[in-house]
Design a protein around this motif. Structure first.
Motif, PDB file in Angstrom:
ATOM      1  N   TRP A  73      76.495  36.006  62.908  1.00 48.10           N
ATOM      2  CA  TRP A  73      76.542  35.428  64.258  1.00 48.10           C
ATOM      3  C   TRP A  73      76.235  36.511  65.305  1.00 48.10           C
ATOM      4  O   TRP A  73      75.370  36.345  66.167  1.00 48.10           O
ATOM      5  N   SER A  74      76.921  37.651  65.194  1.00 50.18           N
ATOM      6  CA  SER A  74      76.696  38.730  66.166  1.00 50.18           C
ATOM      7  C   SER A  74      75.252  39.218  66.121  1.00 50.18           C
ATOM      8  O   SER A  74      74.634  39.470  67.157  1.00 50.18           O
ATOM      9  N   GLN A  77      73.046  36.711  67.749  1.00 52.03           N
ATOM     10  CA  GLN A  77      73.306  36.715  69.183  1.00 52.03           C
ATOM     11  C   GLN A  77      72.601  37.890  69.868  1.00 52.03           C
ATOM     12  O   GLN A  77      71.970  37.725  70.900  1.00 52.03           O
ATOM     13  N   LEU A  84      73.471  32.530  73.003  1.00 58.79           N
ATOM     14  CA  LEU A  84      74.712  32.252  72.279  1.00 58.79           C
ATOM     15  C   LEU A  84      75.836  33.131  72.831  1.00 58.79           C
ATOM     16  O   LEU A  84      75.592  34.273  73.212  1.00 58.79           O
ATOM     17  N   THR A  86      79.151  35.490  72.345  1.00 59.98           N
ATOM     18  CA  THR A  86      79.590  36.365  71.248  1.00 59.98           C
ATOM     19  C   THR A  86      80.852  35.758  70.626  1.00 59.98           C
ATOM     20  O   THR A  86      81.520  34.930  71.259  1.00 59.98           O
ATOM     21  N   PRO A  87      81.178  36.184  69.398  1.00 58.99           N
ATOM     22  CA  PRO A  87      82.414  35.671  68.772  1.00 58.99           C
ATOM     23  C   PRO A  87      83.634  35.905  69.665  1.00 58.99           C
ATOM     24  O   PRO A  87      84.488  35.029  69.779  1.00 58.99           O
ATOM     25  N   ILE A 279      81.006  25.358  69.990  1.00 60.05           N
ATOM     26  CA  ILE A 279      81.437  26.040  68.768  1.00 60.05           C
ATOM     27  C   ILE A 279      82.907  25.723  68.480  1.00 60.05           C
ATOM     28  O   ILE A 279      83.292  25.459  67.338  1.00 60.05           O
TER      29      ILE A 279
END
Lengths: 308, 262
Positions: A73-74, A77, A84, A86-87, A279
């Motif tokens: 994901w990171s 991103q 998107l 970030t987490p 999300i």
């Protein structure tokens, strides 16, 4: 000794529990094992260590997968889609959203808890109605070859149709959003229930029916004492399957109908361009799905004689 | 006076996809009350079909079975069946499985009387300790014991046993055979048993009905087993007469009715 393998504190506690439970003769419950109890234990240590390894891997490996997803994901991103969140941004947002799940600022601004409850309510209603219609119909189909002949083609044609295709018909007939969504869930749930119940009735071993005829059970007794319990595992499996699909379908249906519901909320947040909310919604939908399946699993344990 | 159980000119023809199949032809048999009869023959010879006709689960094309002078029509608890694979209902406990039969047959008795009767029958087969277990929790031999208890609890005029020990290992089988002999000595049941085990047939039976191979299988020979009761398998193993009888059955099965290429 086992501390080498375990890094998570909570897992270690869990292990200690299993250790004491397994070796009641040597250790008092709650007392950690000490080296003084050596004699009886030397033989036990190896299998215990094996088990601890198993527990550790069961916890660590999914955790590792989770970390991998976060890393991916990171990466996406930073390198591919900077739009998107970030987490960590998402995590912060999730805390905000979940802090007040049941706030109510009028019908157009409800907390996520309400959205979820509305969706669940529709699923339960449609699922319940489908059970009321589908299970008896499945029984009739299983017991009478002619009813089966009459219904099967219809079921075969309608079963592959996405339940969402029925939404316009629902809106046309009911002229309201809520009953239409329930109708779509009803359509979703009814096919697996009909087919599984019918299969279950047909799968009853001839032996059980022979027992019934030697005992001269009446039709009603036959249904109550033999057909129903023998078919129950199939019925519950059909219900479990249909509930899983229903939960997927309700999200899509609510995106189309609007109003209230987790699916609507997700789409609304997309219109607000609030990607972290989306999300969060995905995570909530997934967790709710697991919980629903878990509940059906418990029902299955309770009712399904093959699972006891 | 009419026989207790009588099979008269029974024949059956099955309709199959490839035309009709004559399974049994001209089966005649007279059984007295309290007799233990074994039907023996190669697999596929139709011995189970005979039993199913007596049970009423199948209808004969010709002929009929008479029980106490009345023609058998359809199944009923007075002709209780012990099925080969026990056929206990897996969602009921051992007790409830027998209870289903007892409630049906003795609906006029009080609850306490029925309970006593259920436990009495479980004791007969030495299964009273497992009354709260489900069939999935007990061994194959125990299941078959419960199946026998269920059949006995109906107080049948004739007890029909369809290869009752066929699915059990040799030691368990011997155990159950002894139990069946004990029970039959005590209750004097009339029994019709299907088997393909020669030792079992000789040990348990008063008469052995030997069937010819199908199609159109019929009774080839009936052998009287005049060994004194109570019988004890270890004693019999040394008894020359036992071996002679056993030899006669074997000769019928393996010389005169050579097994068709299976």
């Amino acid at each position: 000794m086992h501390a080498q393998v375990i890094r998570l504190e909570s897992t270690k506690e869990k292990m200690e529990e299993t250790n004491t439970a397994e070796s009641v003769e040597t250790a008092y419950p709650g007392t950690p094992e000490t080296e003084t109890q050596e004699p009886a234990k030397s033989a036990k240590r190896e299998p215990n260590r094996e088990r601890n390894r198993g527990v550790a891997l069961r916890v660590l490996l999914p955790f590792f997968t989770f970390l991998m997803v976060l890393a991916l994901w990171s990466f996406v991103q930073t390198k591919i889609a900077p739009e998107l969140p970030t987490p960590s941004q998402t995590w912060e947002h999730a805390k905000e959203v979940l802090a007040h799940p049941f706030y109510d600022k009028g019908p157009n601004d409800l907390g996520i808890g309400w959205q979820l409850l509305y969706s669940l309510g529709r699923v339960v209603a449609g699922f319940g109605l489908a059970a009321l219609v589908g299970i008896p119909l499945g029984f009739l189909m299983g017991m009478s070859i002619n009813i089966q002949r009459a219904i099967t083609p219809l079921v075969q044609i309608l079963r592959p149709v996405s339940p969402l295709a029925w939404l316009p018909i629902g809106l046309l007939v009911f002229k309201a959003v809520n009953p239409s969504a329930i109708f779509v869930i009803f359509i979703t749930c009814i096919w697996p229930m009909i087919l599984n119940t019918a299969t279950g009735v047909k799968a009853i071993p001839q032996d059980y029916l022979n027992v019934a005829s030697v005992l001269k059970l009446s039709k009603l007794e036959l249904a109550r004492r033999i057909l129903f319990p023998a078919t129950l595992p199939y019925v519950v499996t059909g219900m479990r399957l249909s509930l899983g699909v229903a939960w997927m379908v309700i999200v899509a249906a609510e995106m189309l109908t609007g109003g209230i519901g987790i699916g609507f909320w997700l789409w609304d947040e997309w219109n607000n361009l609030s990607v972290p909310s989306i999300i969060v919604a995905i995570a909530i939908i997934g967790i709710t799905g697991i919980v629903l399946d878990g509940i059906m699993g418990l029902v299955q344990m309770r009712l399904d004689y093959t699972k006891r | 006076m009419a026989q207790y159980l009588e099979l008269q000119k029974i024949g059956i023809t099955f309709k199959t996809a490839r035309g009709s199949f004559r399974a049994l032809d001209d089966i005649n048999l007279k059984v007295e009350k309290g007799e233990f009869i074994s039907l023996i023959g190669h697999s596929g010879c139709g011995k189970s079909t005979v039993l199913n006709i007596v049970a009423g689960l199948l209808n004969a094309t010709e002929g009929f079975a008479l029980l106490k002078g009345k023609e058998v029509k359809g199944p009923g608890p007075e002709r209780a069946v012990v099925f080969q694979n026990h056929s206990l209902l897996p969602w009921l406990t051992v007790y409830e499985n027998v209870q289903l039969a007892v409630n049906k047959v003795m609906g006029d008795k009080t609850k306490a009387e029925r309970k006593d009767w259920i436990m009495h029958n479980l004791k007969l087969v030495h299964m009273e300790h497992a009354s709260d277990k489900r069939p999935g929790e007990i061994s194959g031999g125990m299941k078959q014991r419960v199946g026998i208890a269920r059949a006995l609890s109906m107080e049948p005029d004739v007890l029909l046993m369809d290869e009752p020990f066929g699915a059990l290992d040799a030691l368990t089988r011997a155990h159950l055979q002894d139990s069946v002999m004990e029970i039959q000595a005590e209750l004097g049941n009339t029994v019709l048993m299907i088997t393909h085990d020669v030792d079992e047939a000789v040990l348990l039976s008063d008469r052995i009905v030997m069937m010819t191979n199908g199609p159109a299988a019929t009774i080839g020979e009936i052998l009287d087993i005049d060994l004194p009761r109570p019988r004890e398998r270890l004693q019999l193993a040394k008894d020359p007469h036992y071996h002679q009888l056993r030899g006669q059955v074997l000769e019928f099965l393996y010389q005169r009715q050579m097994r068709p290429a299976a």
